[in-house]
Write a protein that holds these residues in place. Structure first.
Motif, PDB file in Angstrom:
ATOM      1  N   GLU A  53       0.830  -1.211   0.000  1.00 33.92           N
ATOM      2  CA  GLU A  53       0.000   0.000   0.000  1.00 33.92           C
ATOM      3  C   GLU A  53       0.865   1.262   0.000  1.00 33.92           C
ATOM      4  O   GLU A  53       0.635   2.201  -0.765  1.00 33.92           O
ATOM      5  CB  GLU A  53      -0.920  -0.003   1.223  1.00 33.92           C
ATOM      6  N   ALA A  54       1.894   1.297   0.863  1.00 33.19           N
ATOM      7  CA  ALA A  54       2.801   2.450   0.930  1.00 33.19           C
ATOM      8  C   ALA A  54       3.602   2.582  -0.363  1.00 33.19           C
ATOM      9  O   ALA A  54       3.831   3.696  -0.863  1.00 33.19           O
ATOM     10  CB  ALA A  54       3.739   2.310   2.121  1.00 33.19           C
ATOM     11  N   ASN A  55       4.005   1.445  -0.904  1.00 30.05           N
ATOM     12  CA  ASN A  55       4.763   1.437  -2.165  1.00 30.05           C
ATOM     13  C   ASN A  55       3.934   2.045  -3.289  1.00 30.05           C
ATOM     14  O   ASN A  55       4.407   2.899  -4.058  1.00 30.05           O
ATOM     15  CB  ASN A  55       5.155  -0.009  -2.514  1.00 30.05           C
ATOM     16  N   GLU A  56       2.677   1.617  -3.362  1.00 29.09           N
ATOM     17  CA  GLU A  56       1.786   2.131  -4.412  1.00 29.09           C
ATOM     18  C   GLU A  56       1.506   3.616  -4.226  1.00 29.09           C
ATOM     19  O   GLU A  56       1.460   4.382  -5.189  1.00 29.09           O
ATOM     20  CB  GLU A  56       0.489   1.328  -4.380  1.00 29.09           C
ATOM     21  N   ASN A  57       1.326   4.021  -2.961  1.00 36.79           N
ATOM     22  CA  ASN A  57       1.050   5.427  -2.654  1.00 36.79           C
ATOM     23  C   ASN A  57       2.207   6.333  -3.079  1.00 36.79           C
ATOM     24  O   ASN A  57       2.012   7.333  -3.776  1.00 36.79           O
ATOM     25  CB  ASN A  57       0.789   5.583  -1.162  1.00 36.79           C
ATOM     26  N   LEU A  58       3.435   5.963  -2.678  1.00 39.39           N
ATOM     27  CA  LEU A  58       4.606   6.794  -3.002  1.00 39.39           C
ATOM     28  C   LEU A  58       4.911   6.751  -4.499  1.00 39.39           C
ATOM     29  O   LEU A  58       5.242   7.784  -5.100  1.00 39.39           O
ATOM     30  CB  LEU A  58       5.819   6.319  -2.204  1.00 39.39           C
ATOM     31  N   SER A  59       4.758   5.587  -5.117  1.00 41.85           N
ATOM     32  CA  SER A  59       5.003   5.476  -6.569  1.00 41.85           C
ATOM     33  C   SER A  59       4.047   6.368  -7.350  1.00 41.85           C
ATOM     34  O   SER A  59       4.443   7.018  -8.336  1.00 41.85           O
ATOM     35  CB  SER A  59       4.841   4.019  -7.024  1.00 41.85           C
ATOM     36  N   GLY A  60       2.790   6.414  -6.903  1.00 39.32           N
ATOM     37  CA  GLY A  60       1.801   7.258  -7.570  1.00 39.32           C
ATOM     38  C   GLY A  60       2.143   8.734  -7.456  1.00 39.32           C
ATOM     39  O   GLY A  60       2.019   9.493  -8.432  1.00 39.32           O
ATOM     40  N   LYS A  61       2.604   9.142  -6.261  1.00 42.12           N
ATOM     41  CA  LYS A  61       2.963  10.554  -6.064  1.00 42.12           C
ATOM     42  C   LYS A  61       4.198  10.920  -6.897  1.00 42.12           C
ATOM     43  O   LYS A  61       4.286  12.019  -7.444  1.00 42.12           O
ATOM     44  CB  LYS A  61       3.211  10.831  -4.587  1.00 42.12           C
ATOM     45  N   ILE A  62       5.171  10.000  -6.979  1.00 39.93           N
ATOM     46  CA  ILE A  62       6.366  10.258  -7.790  1.00 39.93           C
ATOM     47  C   ILE A  62       5.984  10.417  -9.255  1.00 39.93           C
ATOM     48  O   ILE A  62       6.488  11.311  -9.955  1.00 39.93           O
ATOM     49  CB  ILE A  62       7.394   9.117  -7.619  1.00 39.93           C
ATOM     50  N   GLN A  63       5.071   9.573  -9.738  1.00 35.18           N
ATOM     51  CA  GLN A  63       4.638   9.661 -11.131  1.00 35.18           C
ATOM     52  C   GLN A  63       3.912  10.972 -11.403  1.00 35.18           C
ATOM     53  O   GLN A  63       4.095  11.607 -12.449  1.00 35.18           O
ATOM     54  CB  GLN A  63       3.720   8.473 -11.466  1.00 35.18           C
ATOM     55  N   THR A  64       3.094  11.406 -10.445  1.00 36.52           N
ATOM     56  CA  THR A  64       2.386  12.692 -10.585  1.00 36.52           C
ATOM     57  C   THR A  64       3.380  13.850 -10.656  1.00 36.52           C
ATOM     58  O   THR A  64       3.243  14.767 -11.473  1.00 36.52           O
ATOM     59  CB  THR A  64       1.425  12.908  -9.397  1.00 36.52           C
ATOM     60  N   VAL A  65       4.394  13.794  -9.798  1.00 30.29           N
ATOM     61  CA  VAL A  65       5.424  14.832  -9.778  1.00 30.29           C
ATOM     62  C   VAL A  65       6.189  14.859 -11.102  1.00 30.29           C
ATOM     63  O   VAL A  65       6.489  15.935 -11.644  1.00 30.29           O
ATOM     64  CB  VAL A  65       6.388  14.599  -8.597  1.00 30.29           C
ATOM     65  N   LYS A  66       6.492  13.700 -11.653  1.00 35.27           N
ATOM     66  CA  LYS A  66       7.208  13.636 -12.932  1.00 35.27           C
ATOM     67  C   LYS A  66       6.388  14.277 -14.052  1.00 35.27           C
ATOM     68  O   LYS A  66       6.942  14.926 -14.947  1.00 35.27           O
ATOM     69  CB  LYS A  66       7.544  12.186 -13.279  1.00 35.27           C
ATOM     70  N   THR A  67       5.064  14.103 -14.001  1.00 42.06           N
ATOM     71  CA  THR A  67       4.187  14.744 -14.996  1.00 42.06           C
ATOM     72  C   THR A  67       4.219  16.265 -14.840  1.00 42.06           C
ATOM     73  O   THR A  67       4.283  17.008 -15.825  1.00 42.06           O
ATOM     74  CB  THR A  67       2.743  14.241 -14.828  1.00 42.06           C
ATOM     75  N   ILE A  68       4.195  16.728 -13.577  1.00 41.33           N
ATOM     76  CA  ILE A  68       4.276  18.173 -13.311  1.00 41.33           C
ATOM     77  C   ILE A  68       5.589  18.737 -13.839  1.00 41.33           C
ATOM     78  O   ILE A  68       5.625  19.808 -14.458  1.00 41.33           O
ATOM     79  CB  ILE A  68       4.149  18.439 -11.791  1.00 41.33           C
ATOM     80  N   ILE A  69       6.673  18.004 -13.613  1.00 46.08           N
ATOM     81  CA  ILE A  69       7.995  18.447 -14.075  1.00 46.08           C
ATOM     82  C   ILE A  69       8.030  18.528 -15.591  1.00 46.08           C
ATOM     83  O   ILE A  69       8.511  19.508 -16.165  1.00 46.08           O
ATOM     84  CB  ILE A  69       9.090  17.485 -13.556  1.00 46.08           C
ATOM     85  N   GLN A  70       7.496  17.497 -16.256  1.00 48.12           N
ATOM     86  CA  GLN A  70       7.488  17.470 -17.718  1.00 48.12           C
ATOM     87  C   GLN A  70       6.669  18.626 -18.284  1.00 48.12           C
ATOM     88  O   GLN A  70       7.092  19.300 -19.228  1.00 48.12           O
ATOM     89  CB  GLN A  70       6.903  16.134 -18.201  1.00 48.12           C
ATOM     90  N   ASP A  71       5.506  18.882 -17.697  1.00 46.00           N
ATOM     91  CA  ASP A  71       4.656  19.993 -18.156  1.00 46.00           C
ATOM     92  C   ASP A  71       5.353  21.336 -17.944  1.00 46.00           C
ATOM     93  O   ASP A  71       5.231  22.252 -18.768  1.00 46.00           O
ATOM     94  CB  ASP A  71       3.320  19.979 -17.403  1.00 46.00           C
ATOM     95  N   SER A  72       6.092  21.454 -16.834  1.00 43.93           N
ATOM     96  CA  SER A  72       6.813  22.704 -16.551  1.00 43.93           C
ATOM     97  C   SER A  72       7.923  22.931 -17.565  1.00 43.93           C
ATOM     98  O   SER A  72       8.130  24.047 -18.042  1.00 43.93           O
ATOM     99  CB  SER A  72       7.397  22.671 -15.139  1.00 43.93           C
ATOM    100  N   ARG A  73       8.650  21.863 -17.893  1.00 42.39           N
ATOM    101  CA  ARG A  73       9.749  21.994 -18.860  1.00 42.39           C
ATOM    102  C   ARG A  73       9.234  22.286 -20.267  1.00 42.39           C
ATOM    103  O   ARG A  73       9.894  22.973 -21.045  1.00 42.39           O
ATOM    104  CB  ARG A  73      10.585  20.714 -18.869  1.00 42.39           C
ATOM    105  N   ASN A  74       8.048  21.764 -20.584  1.00 47.72           N
ATOM    106  CA  ASN A  74       7.462  21.996 -21.910  1.00 47.72           C
ATOM    107  C   ASN A  74       6.822  23.373 -22.027  1.00 47.72           C
ATOM    108  O   ASN A  74       6.427  23.787 -23.117  1.00 47.72           O
ATOM    109  CB  ASN A  74       6.410  20.926 -22.226  1.00 47.72           C
ATOM    110  N   GLY A  75       6.678  24.076 -20.894  1.00 48.93           N
ATOM    111  CA  GLY A  75       6.048  25.389 -20.925  1.00 48.93           C
ATOM    112  C   GLY A  75       4.544  25.347 -20.781  1.00 48.93           C
ATOM    113  O   GLY A  75       3.863  26.362 -20.927  1.00 48.93           O
ATOM    114  N   ASP A  76       3.983  24.138 -20.465  1.00 45.99           N
ATOM    115  CA  ASP A  76       2.532  24.013 -20.315  1.00 45.99           C
ATOM    116  C   ASP A  76       2.067  24.346 -18.902  1.00 45.99           C
ATOM    117  O   ASP A  76       0.866  24.436 -18.654  1.00 45.99           O
ATOM    118  CB  ASP A  76       2.089  22.578 -20.667  1.00 45.99           C
TER     119      ASP A  76
END
Length: 371
Positions: free
Chosen positions: A300-323
């Motif tokens: 459960e903790a593994n899934e929770n943290l993995s999900g948050k890391i994936q969300t953060v990576k999407t935020i980072i990608q959108d920021s770098r793309n200028g979106d």
């Protein structure tokens, strides 16, 4: 043909008005039925060309600012180019500097004479003259997250040599790409790439541990040599860029003007990307911690943290793309990811200690029985 005749007559009139107050333009049969007969005064020519003459003051002000000088520091003004024979230009320059420009040098030959003297100095034929050349644009390299790290600021006197120490951004990194840029903006995407090379075979170490020395060396001919060396292994790589910029005078001026007009926006973008970089490093550390402590983290903790890391990576990608451009969101994501990671790792550490204590306890019991 008619337009060409008019151009030639206009040029002739302009030159004459550098010596007289009034001239006549006579063009018979400019068409089959029409002639041109105009009397042109110096004041009329000045009025027509005033907007162009006034444009010459802006580069003068910029040159003084770049050299950190004032008009009082200037001993003598030399005019360059045939257009400077125009009385209005000489008057404008005199009003700006507070002194009359020198007429000892032929303005049509000034640049050629300067180039000849520079050539003689570089070849060693002339030894009692010092001519200082400067870099027209700032030189530097790309660092983590697309930021521009300046090594040689604009208007630095050449020849020159500058060294600066850098390191790796991720654990186990065994190579780095050195991208050389020139420009005045804090982000490499707004500057010009003039060369790139790769430094390989760096011993894998934790991030921030390797010491990479980057060196910029510019000789008197404006040839730039950029090198990078790993201080631990001695591995070295370099590139040579011929020519100072590969850019025209107008392109250089455009870059400088853009940098001056967008200083505030550039600063905001740079600060934002620094937050994004920090968030990416936190995500990397969280991901690594998840792998290192996997044995002691429940599903459960593994899934929770993995999900948050994936969300953060999407935020980072959108920021770098200028979106995406939201500093508060980035800061909140940093705090949340750090808090969740810390809580999970602390719990995993407790389980790890408990397991070790149990193993040590079993070992002691076995020992007591044998004794």
């Amino acid at each position: 043909m008619a337009i060409q005749r008019i151009r030639q007559a206009a040029e002739k009139a302009k030159i004459e008005l550098s010596h007289v107050k009034t001239t006549s333009i006579e063009l018979p049969f400019i068409t089959n039925t029409e002639n041109i007969s105009i009397e042109l005064k110096e004041e009329e020519l000045d009025a027509m060309s005033l907007h162009l003459i006034e444009k010459t003051i802006a580069p003068i002000k910029r040159a003084l600012k770049d050299a950190e000088l004032t008009t009082d520091d200037i001993d003598e003004v030399i005019l360059v180019g045939g257009m400077t024979r125009m009385p209005k230009i000489r008057t404008t320059v005199k009003e700006f500097f507070g002194k009359t420009a020198s007429t000892q040098v032929n303005p049509d030959e000034a640049v050629a004479l300067g180039a000849a003297i520079q050539g003689a100095v570089l070849s060693g034929e002339v030894k009692d003259v010092l001519l200082l050349d400067v870099t027209p644009l700032t030189l530097g390299i790309e660092t983590y997250g697309g930021l521009f790290s300046s090594l040689i600021p604009r208007n630095t006197t050449v020849p020159c040599k500058v060294q600066q120490m850098y390191s790796t951004a991720v654990d186990g990194q065994n190579s780095i790409d050195v991208n050389v840029y020139q420009g005045e903006r804090p982000l490499v995407q707004d500057n010009k790439l003039i060369g790139k090379f790769k430094l390989t075979d760096i011993p894998p170490m934790p991030k921030g541990t390797p010491k990479i020395e980057v060196s910029f060396d510019i000789d008197a001919d404006g040839i730039i040599k950029v090198s990078a060396a790993d201080k631990a292994s001695g591995k070295k790589s370099s590139i040579t860029v011929f020519g100072k910029t590969g850019m025209s005078k107008d392109e250089i001026e455009k870059l400088v003007n853009e940098s001056q007009s967008s200083t505030k926006d550039d600063q905001m973008k740079m600060n934002y990307l620094k937050h994004v970089n920090n968030l990416e490093l936190i995500a990397f550390d969280s991901d690594q911690a998840l792998k290192d402590w996997k044995k002691f983290i429940n599903d459960e903790a593994n899934e929770n943290l993995s999900g948050k890391i994936q969300t953060v990576k999407t935020i980072i990608q959108d920021s770098r793309n200028g979106d995406l451009f939201d500093v508060d969101l980035i800061k909140a994501a940093q705090d949340e990811l750090k808090a969740v990671t810390l809580e999970i790792i602390q719990e995993a550490a407790k389980k790890s200690r408990a397991e070790k204590e149990k193993e040590n306890g079993n070992g002691n019991e076995d020992g007591n029985e044998k004794s």
